[in-house]
Design a protein around this motif. Structure first.
Motif, short mmCIF file in Angstrom:
data_model
loop_
_atom_site.label_atom_id
_atom_site.label_comp_id
_atom_site.label_asym_id
_atom_site.label_seq_id
_atom_site.Cartn_x
_atom_site.Cartn_y
_atom_site.Cartn_z
N GLY A 59 0.87 -1.19 -0.05
CA GLY A 59 -0.01 0.09 0.22
C GLY A 59 0.76 1.30 0.04
O GLY A 59 2.09 1.21 -0.10
N TYR A 60 0.24 2.37 0.03
CA TYR A 60 0.85 3.57 0.15
C TYR A 60 0.29 4.66 0.90
O TYR A 60 -0.94 4.73 1.27
CB TYR A 60 1.42 4.22 -1.30
N GLN A 92 3.87 3.32 -8.63
CA GLN A 92 3.37 3.76 -9.49
C GLN A 92 2.24 4.63 -9.65
O GLN A 92 1.83 5.85 -9.82
CB GLN A 92 3.43 2.74 -10.73
N THR A 93 1.42 3.94 -8.71
CA THR A 93 -0.09 4.16 -8.26
C THR A 93 0.02 5.78 -7.58
O THR A 93 -0.59 6.60 -8.06
CB THR A 93 -0.99 3.24 -7.69
N ALA A 94 0.89 5.67 -6.53
CA ALA A 94 1.06 6.78 -5.62
C ALA A 94 1.70 8.06 -6.52
O ALA A 94 1.32 9.16 -6.34
CB ALA A 94 2.00 6.62 -4.51
N LEU A 95 2.64 7.83 -7.32
CA LEU A 95 3.27 8.73 -8.24
C LEU A 95 2.13 9.46 -9.15
O LEU A 95 2.03 10.52 -9.53
CB LEU A 95 4.33 8.40 -9.15
N ILE A 97 -1.39 9.49 -8.60
CA ILE A 97 -2.20 10.41 -7.92
C ILE A 97 -1.34 11.81 -7.49
O ILE A 97 -1.92 12.61 -7.71
CB ILE A 97 -2.71 9.66 -6.60
N ILE A 98 0.10 11.80 -7.10
CA ILE A 98 0.66 12.90 -6.67
C ILE A 98 0.47 13.83 -8.09
O ILE A 98 0.62 15.04 -8.01
CB ILE A 98 2.11 12.62 -6.31
N ASN A 99 0.91 13.34 -9.31
CA ASN A 99 0.99 13.86 -10.58
C ASN A 99 -0.35 14.73 -10.71
O ASN A 99 -0.69 15.78 -11.28
CB ASN A 99 1.38 13.17 -11.53
N LYS A 100 -1.51 14.01 -10.48
CA LYS A 100 -3.00 14.46 -10.66
C LYS A 100 -2.95 15.84 -9.62
O LYS A 100 -3.50 16.82 -9.92
CB LYS A 100 -3.90 13.33 -10.48
N MET A 101 -2.29 15.47 -8.31
CA MET A 101 -2.74 16.49 -7.17
C MET A 101 -2.06 17.78 -7.74
O MET A 101 -2.30 18.92 -7.39
CB MET A 101 -2.26 16.03 -6.04
N LEU A 106 -8.62 15.86 -9.14
CA LEU A 106 -8.77 14.92 -7.94
C LEU A 106 -7.81 13.80 -8.04
O LEU A 106 -7.49 13.25 -8.90
CB LEU A 106 -10.39 14.55 -8.14
N PRO A 107 -7.64 13.30 -6.91
CA PRO A 107 -6.75 12.24 -6.48
C PRO A 107 -7.39 10.93 -6.65
O PRO A 107 -7.55 10.04 -5.90
CB PRO A 107 -6.00 12.52 -5.26
#
Length: 132
Positions: A59-60, A92-95, A97-101, A106-107
């Motif tokens: 998880g992250y 990769q999923t966390a990155l 989401i960060i790029n979207k933020m 929305l994340p």
């Protein structure tokens, strides 16, 4: 003929008009000047991730300015509590989401985006073996 009352009314009207014009100019100037003083370079938010291994897989955490913003133990947009099989998938999923933020979006993660990170044959996560 008495001109004094007319002169007084004319003087009062002239003063009133001058006050209204000066107030209008002041308000107009304020509308244009104040936003320039308010606009200061915004501090960039510092984003960070922490990848962890949980009971159900990887998880992250996503931290914004060193404060926990998102704690994700399971694969987002998937039913159940299964985590990621591989650490890299969680990263990769966390990155993503960060790029979207950073873009002000929305994340959220769509199923299509998730399929780009996790191969379709791994989407059905098998629970970890019991370490007995």
């Amino acid at each position: 003929m008495n001109y004094f009352p007319m002169m007084n009314r004319w003087t009062m009207t002239k003063r009133y008009n001058i006050i209204v014009i000066l107030l209008s100019l002041g308000i107009s100037a304020g509308i244009w000047i104040v936003p320039f003083h308010i606009r200061q370079p915004k501090k960039k938010k510092d984003f960070a991730t922490k990848i962890f291994e949980g009971f159900n897989g990887w998880g992250y955490d996503i931290l914004v300015a060193d404060e926990l913003f998102i704690h994700q133990e399971s694969i987002p947009s998937r039913p159940g509590k299964a985590g990621f099989r591989k650490k890299e998938q969680a990263e990769q999923t966390a990155l993503l989401i960060i790029n979207k933020m950073k873009q002000g979006r929305l994340p959220t993660v769509t199923t299509f985006e998730l399929q780009q990170i996790i191969p379709l044959n791994q989407m059905q996560h098998v629970e970890p073996d019991d370490p007995k």
